[in-house]
Design a protein around this motif. Sequence first.
Motif, PDB file in Angstrom:
ATOM      1  N   GLY A   1     -78.833  69.911 -21.491  1.00 22.92           N
ATOM      2  CA  GLY A   1     -77.529  70.305 -20.932  1.00 22.92           C
ATOM      3  C   GLY A   1     -76.195  69.221 -21.628  1.00 22.92           C
ATOM      4  N   LEU A   2     -77.057  68.143 -21.933  1.00 26.91           N
ATOM      5  CA  LEU A   2     -76.113  67.173 -22.508  1.00 26.91           C
ATOM      6  C   LEU A   2     -75.631  67.542 -23.819  1.00 26.91           C
ATOM      7  N   VAL A   3     -76.331  67.877 -24.637  1.00 29.40           N
ATOM      8  CA  VAL A   3     -76.017  68.165 -26.308  1.00 29.40           C
ATOM      9  C   VAL A   3     -75.457  69.731 -26.299  1.00 29.40           C
ATOM     10  N   ALA A   4     -75.799  70.431 -25.369  1.00 28.22           N
ATOM     11  CA  ALA A   4     -74.814  71.923 -25.697  1.00 28.22           C
ATOM     12  C   ALA A   4     -73.511  71.725 -26.052  1.00 28.22           C
ATOM     13  N   PRO A   5     -72.696  71.205 -25.212  1.00 33.10           N
ATOM     14  CA  PRO A   5     -71.373  71.084 -25.287  1.00 33.10           C
ATOM     15  C   PRO A   5     -70.920  70.412 -26.406  1.00 33.10           C
ATOM     16  N   LEU A   6     -71.882  69.283 -26.899  1.00 30.81           N
ATOM     17  CA  LEU A   6     -71.450  68.225 -27.945  1.00 30.81           C
ATOM     18  C   LEU A   6     -71.490  68.951 -29.352  1.00 30.81           C
TER      19      LEU A   6
ATOM     20  N   PRO B   1     -70.640  71.968 -30.600  1.00 29.05           N
ATOM     21  CA  PRO B   1     -69.226  72.601 -31.312  1.00 29.05           C
ATOM     22  C   PRO B   1     -68.257  71.564 -31.435  1.00 29.05           C
ATOM     23  N   LEU B   2     -68.217  70.623 -30.458  1.00 29.89           N
ATOM     24  CA  LEU B   2     -67.314  69.389 -30.891  1.00 29.89           C
ATOM     25  C   LEU B   2     -67.717  68.643 -31.962  1.00 29.89           C
ATOM     26  N   VAL B   3     -68.795  68.358 -32.250  1.00 30.63           N
ATOM     27  CA  VAL B   3     -69.327  67.608 -33.599  1.00 30.63           C
ATOM     28  C   VAL B   3     -69.039  68.561 -34.816  1.00 30.63           C
ATOM     29  N   ASP B   4     -69.414  69.795 -34.648  1.00 32.20           N
ATOM     30  CA  ASP B   4     -69.218  70.612 -35.791  1.00 32.20           C
ATOM     31  C   ASP B   4     -67.564  70.781 -36.200  1.00 32.20           C
TER      32      ASP B   4
ATOM     33  N   ARG C   1     -66.379  59.737 -26.900  1.00 26.15           N
ATOM     34  CA  ARG C   1     -65.267  59.301 -27.840  1.00 26.15           C
ATOM     35  C   ARG C   1     -65.524  59.729 -29.073  1.00 26.15           C
ATOM     36  N   PHE C   2     -64.755  60.297 -29.770  1.00 26.41           N
ATOM     37  CA  PHE C   2     -64.688  60.894 -30.990  1.00 26.41           C
ATOM     38  C   PHE C   2     -64.674  59.722 -32.110  1.00 26.41           C
ATOM     39  N   LYS C   3     -65.147  59.683 -33.138  1.00 27.94           N
ATOM     40  CA  LYS C   3     -65.324  58.697 -34.144  1.00 27.94           C
ATOM     41  C   LYS C   3     -63.872  58.808 -34.918  1.00 27.94           C
ATOM     42  N   ASN C   4     -63.412  59.983 -35.219  1.00 21.43           N
ATOM     43  CA  ASN C   4     -62.245  60.051 -35.941  1.00 21.43           C
ATOM     44  C   ASN C   4     -61.043  60.173 -34.728  1.00 21.43           C
TER      45      ASN C   4
ATOM     46  N   GLN D   1     -57.908  71.969 -27.818  1.00 20.14           N
ATOM     47  CA  GLN D   1     -58.653  72.137 -28.951  1.00 20.14           C
ATOM     48  C   GLN D   1     -60.123  71.953 -28.710  1.00 20.14           C
ATOM     49  N   VAL D   2     -60.434  70.921 -27.715  1.00 22.60           N
ATOM     50  CA  VAL D   2     -61.902  70.701 -27.170  1.00 22.60           C
ATOM     51  C   VAL D   2     -62.211  71.747 -26.468  1.00 22.60           C
ATOM     52  N   LYS D   3     -61.570  72.338 -25.539  1.00 19.75           N
ATOM     53  CA  LYS D   3     -61.956  73.545 -24.654  1.00 19.75           C
ATOM     54  C   LYS D   3     -61.925  74.740 -25.614  1.00 19.75           C
ATOM     55  N   GLN D   4     -61.257  75.040 -26.318  1.00 17.22           N
ATOM     56  CA  GLN D   4     -61.545  76.353 -27.543  1.00 17.22           C
ATOM     57  C   GLN D   4     -62.628  76.142 -28.395  1.00 17.22           C
ATOM     58  N   SER D   5     -62.738  74.990 -28.952  1.00 17.25           N
ATOM     59  CA  SER D   5     -64.039  74.945 -29.396  1.00 17.25           C
ATOM     60  C   SER D   5     -65.327  75.342 -28.946  1.00 17.25           C
ATOM     61  N   MET D   6     -65.408  74.689 -27.551  1.00 14.61           N
ATOM     62  CA  MET D   6     -66.609  74.893 -26.882  1.00 14.61           C
ATOM     63  C   MET D   6     -66.514  76.548 -26.543  1.00 14.61           C
ATOM     64  N   ARG D   7     -65.274  77.272 -26.035  1.00 13.85           N
ATOM     65  CA  ARG D   7     -65.358  78.683 -25.818  1.00 13.85           C
ATOM     66  C   ARG D   7     -65.690  79.274 -27.092  1.00 13.85           C
TER      67      ARG D   7
END
Lengths: 365, 365, 365, 365
Positions: C160-165, C167-170, C263-266, C274-280
């Motif tokens: 569950g933890l990594v699933a939303p991560l 698309p964010l990392v991508d 927290r993002f590195k960048n 953007q965060v929500k759209q990326s996951m959607r």
Amino acid sequence: MCAKKAVGVLGATGSVGQRFILLLADHPDFELKFLGASPRSAGKKYIDAVNWKQTELLPEFAKDIVVSECKASAFKDCAVVFSGLDAEYAGPIEKEFKDAGLAVVSNAKNYRRESDVPLVVPIVNPEHLEIVGQKLETAKKAGAAKPGFIVCISNCSTAGLVAPLKPLVDSFGPIDLLTTTTLQAISGAGFSPGVSGIDVLDNIVPYIGGEEDKMEWETKKILAPLSADKSTVSLLSDDEMKVSAQCNRVAVSDGHTECISLRFKNQPPPSLEQVKQSMRDYVCDASKLGCHSAPKQTIHVLEQNDRPQPRLDRNRDNGYGVSVGRVREDPVLDYKMVVLSHNTVIGAAGAGILIAEILLAKNYI
Amino acid sequence: MCAKKAVGVLGATGSVGQRFILLLADHPDFELKFLGASPRSAGKKYIDAVNWKQTELLPEFAKDIVVSECKASAFKDCAVVFSGLDAEYAGPIEKEFKDAGLAVVSNAKNYRRESDVPLVVPIVNPEHLEIVGQKLETAKKAGAAKPGFIVCISNCSTAGLVAPLKPLVDSFGPIDLLTTTTLQAISGAGFSPGVSGIDVLDNIVPYIGGEEDKMEWETKKILAPLSADKSTVSLLSDDEMKVSAQCNRVAVSDGHTECISLRFKNQPPPSLEQVKQSMRDYVCDASKLGCHSAPKQTIHVLEQNDRPQPRLDRNRDNGYGVSVGRVREDPVLDYKMVVLSHNTVIGAAGAGILIAEILLAKNYI
Amino acid sequence: MCAKKAVGVLGATGSVGQRFILLLADHPDFELKFLGASPRSAGKKYIDAVNWKQTELLPEFAKDIVVSECKASAFKDCAVVFSGLDAEYAGPIEKEFKDAGLAVVSNAKNYRRESDVPLVVPIVNPEHLEIVGQKLETAKKAGAAKPGFIVCISNCSTAGLVAPLKPLVDSFGPIDLLTTTTLQAISGAGFSPGVSGIDVLDNIVPYIGGEEDKMEWETKKILAPLSADKSTVSLLSDDEMKVSAQCNRVAVSDGHTECISLRFKNQPPPSLEQVKQSMRDYVCDASKLGCHSAPKQTIHVLEQNDRPQPRLDRNRDNGYGVSVGRVREDPVLDYKMVVLSHNTVIGAAGAGILIAEILLAKNYI
Amino acid sequence: MCAKKAVGVLGATGSVGQRFILLLADHPDFELKFLGASPRSAGKKYIDAVNWKQTELLPEFAKDIVVSECKASAFKDCAVVFSGLDAEYAGPIEKEFKDAGLAVVSNAKNYRRESDVPLVVPIVNPEHLEIVGQKLETAKKAGAAKPGFIVCISNCSTAGLVAPLKPLVDSFGPIDLLTTTTLQAISGAGFSPGVSGIDVLDNIVPYIGGEEDKMEWETKKILAPLSADKSTVSLLSDDEMKVSAQCNRVAVSDGHTECISLRFKNQPPPSLEQVKQSMRDYVCDASKLGCHSAPKQTIHVLEQNDRPQPRLDRNRDNGYGVSVGRVREDPVLDYKMVVLSHNTVIGAAGAGILIAEILLAKNYI
């Protein structure tokens, strides 16, 4: 002021044993000095042997008691020994203790059916303890050593069932038909592992092994009269009383709720108000004897239509009082009502303590 | 292939209404086209009017339906209207719909006692729908317009109680004494606010307003025969059948568990195996008629000693099948058993859908 | 149309094994033919060996399969073997299966840390299965027999933890700080005995043995890139990513809820939208490959402020979809959100099935 | 021995009001004489106005108190008035009381943000009561009448959060980053209707309206220093401290569990053992002042890895002691730990009583 009597607890690390210990902390009559458990725990300090899982903290006095094996020799100085042993182990151990002259008050089921062993709900039938009195008297007259004995605590669900019946039978004569459907708490099943979480979460388990049978016959022993010589007690016959129990495990921590229905042998039955008044007026012998743990009010007759509820009402009189509500006429038998009792107090360890207080008040220990 | 019949739902934003909508998604016979709710919701798209609280998502087709007020004129094209209205509002609204010639299948209690209104558990007494058949026939003969009518769904706890009784009465004759103690789920109470969390957490509430009374008389209507002219049905008398119910609310989301006990009028009673076989063999009329939602197996007789359990067994046959377990002799009456039924399916909205399917199969709508 | 591939399940009588069996009923690609369990169960028909505790009935096809011991020889015809074995037994058994040339998809933790064993959440990092692809390719080039291999399913809470991560990392580059506090369901702990009822009734247990450690390092393996030669994967370093987990057991049957913050590195980070759209917008590879069990919507981004909730949202896409809600700025890190995943589907047996579907789609089995 | 001070309770029929009444039964310093509630209840005896839903019985002394409307004139003889009013009503009523010269200790949120109103967790920041002392002193010097004042009790979840922080800040300097994820009990939401049963059965609700915001800013007020003239207190700035809260409602009756993580401004941080010792050694001012309700041990640092648990640990020191467990290094910030506090005692009514005891000890009332 007398010195406190030394007492011991067998099965001290288990669920029932832990509650015996809590109830004996600061007890005015008894001083807990001896703890017995399995060989695995023997030799350790209690605090190191136990996985304490109570809402109250482990009492200071108990922490450093060194646990013994369950041998009578280690408990010979006890005025009474409380047994919280599992049925798997209780049989020979309790017998050895009794044979060694010790007084045993046991929560195990092993000796409950013996006709010369009192099966006692202390707020209901302490008169059955006269079996012990007779035994002591006889030995005394014979100049023999004080004999040991076993007194059995009833099953937890039986305790709640018989409590309101006692004043009714005393006042209005025998009950010949009795049904009960129970909604039982999980604490009675202990915690290693006890009832599984997945079995009680959003669920009911409509079965508790052996429970219905126990309720059906124990009721017939507890409500039965002593033999003429006060040495035994036999079950009421089916002609005298029929009992039917349906037992369910529900998601409640403490407190058994029972929906009961009953018919009186003598017809017409008493009025609804007479039934309620009889229960309200009931003062158990333990209260009359001034026993420390005896309830101020034995039976609380509640008038709000949605009571008793376990979370709200289980701790009346520290769990020694029983709550009864929704007393009303029953289209099939005479009356129906809801009974709530605290399964680990009046239904287990607490009953043992109060039995011992009665034994003391009667000079049997 | 026939076109689907247009149907409507009243009380569409409530708990029962939401379940009607779910059950009508992709229904082979019915197309949900009309939704009625309070003036507060009227005029809004359904998705904007509802606080959707089901485990399945709000079906796409329902999102954009514009909610009407509950006036018959807005539902005149409906072959049947399902009412999930609260009793507080259902009385005059359902009457207006009936008077306007509409067929109403209602979950509200308002008209259940009327002798010319069928009170139907669809897996038990669909023959009571002949009251509707007679009414339609009479109007047809008289050349009158097709009359409206109301069919009532039973109380949720009654549905589970009567299901196993039907095959027993059919096979072995009347049951004259019947007791039930229920352990009822909270979903039946809706969710605004429904049952309070603090009332069910580590707790039992041994009271549900009006429930015991409903169970006691509804059973006597559902199991009663039609009048000779098939125009009414009267309750069984107390001489014919006595019913006693004790109702409890427990921490279960869906699925009512009932511990029941019964006596047959004809003595000696059938054997235990006959009782079980009779329930196993029962095929309800809805199944014989090939109704879409009818259960494959009407009554599941379970042999494991700890079943049925609500979490594990409530969804048999999509909630239209009833599970029975622990069938055994009863020391007080003849037999006792545990019955589990899905309160929101066979005990509420689901029953309404299956009733409508039977009405359709019989050409009453 | 191809014949279905024969598959087997090890640990078939346990909690995870039972769910493998349910998920394999009517599977379009796989036919479950072999079941392995302890010597105590071996030789029995499955129906006689198992204590079936699922909400769905035991599938007919499985009832009569005779259970084997967990020896590779009995499973040699399997295209893939699913292991639901306890960690206590899984080590040598899975090794024997792999050495015998079998493909093993395992829920046990024993081989998760091996750098040449893919640790796969199928909706997140199926590209790690290229380790298998390389191994097969190499053997093929060398003219060697098709080698066996093990693929590990992640811990349920890690899934569950990594699933939303992902698309964010991508989309936005590495996440360098990540915290999660979990509220975990009890089904993951099995049922013999699993979590004790008294531990979850009116209670929280703020500890699950080994869980926090697993979440912290598994995340760093799942989100890590393959080595250049695609033969291994190493954990991200602490410099690249720090993960902190706090794990709690709560009174929920199925569905792990996690409150996460990241927290993002960048810097500056992407916007909330953007965060929500990326996951959607995220479509997992399993969906692109057309795998049978792949979710239609991989991540459901909910906008209602009180969602996701386990009872309402855990079954999205049959448990293969993950729900995310309350995405908002975090005063300490960049963003916080609530993630809900079905622990026995995407977090255990279900993940195993989807991994096998991907292996099939890639011609690795 | 001094006479007890007369006190009153506003919102007396509500959940918080009922708990004030319980805590004031047999209080050595205060005598509850006045009860205020809505006009609907005014004029009735308390026992007739209240729907009593506590596990303890309604105290005898309160039964016959006639409920007043919430007007200052009816409470003019009170040394202190405890307000359990809903925020909807509290604003103008509490102001009227203050303007009439009365001392108000309020559980409502209305005045918490005012810089001249102390927001007090009595085991944490009683020094903020000096704002009251200054006000009294000033009036006294000016020869003015004793002014009224309001002291606010913090939000229930804030109380648990700040308790362990106080000794850490005192010993090791400011905490600049703080995160908390809460698992909150339902009792805080009252019972009319409070949290719905269907929302907490087999479920989590990951949202409590306004709660996260309250925790984030209240923490910054409670841990802030007084202004130089001791007349106001301002929130810590974001530069001084960042706080992030994620709040969940869970199926627990009483006791909020919080998983917290923190970073010290001064680096390197203290050692793990220093952190634990600092909390163990902490003695709150209320204890030093000898206040009746002050905890014997303010913070219980537990070493068992699965504690604290709400059912087992919430009643330490009658709910005035806070339990902390699992103190350990955090990969992201410096340390993480689990905190358990009793939400209706130290988080609500109980805090009000202890605040009043401190006001008395300081001669402010």
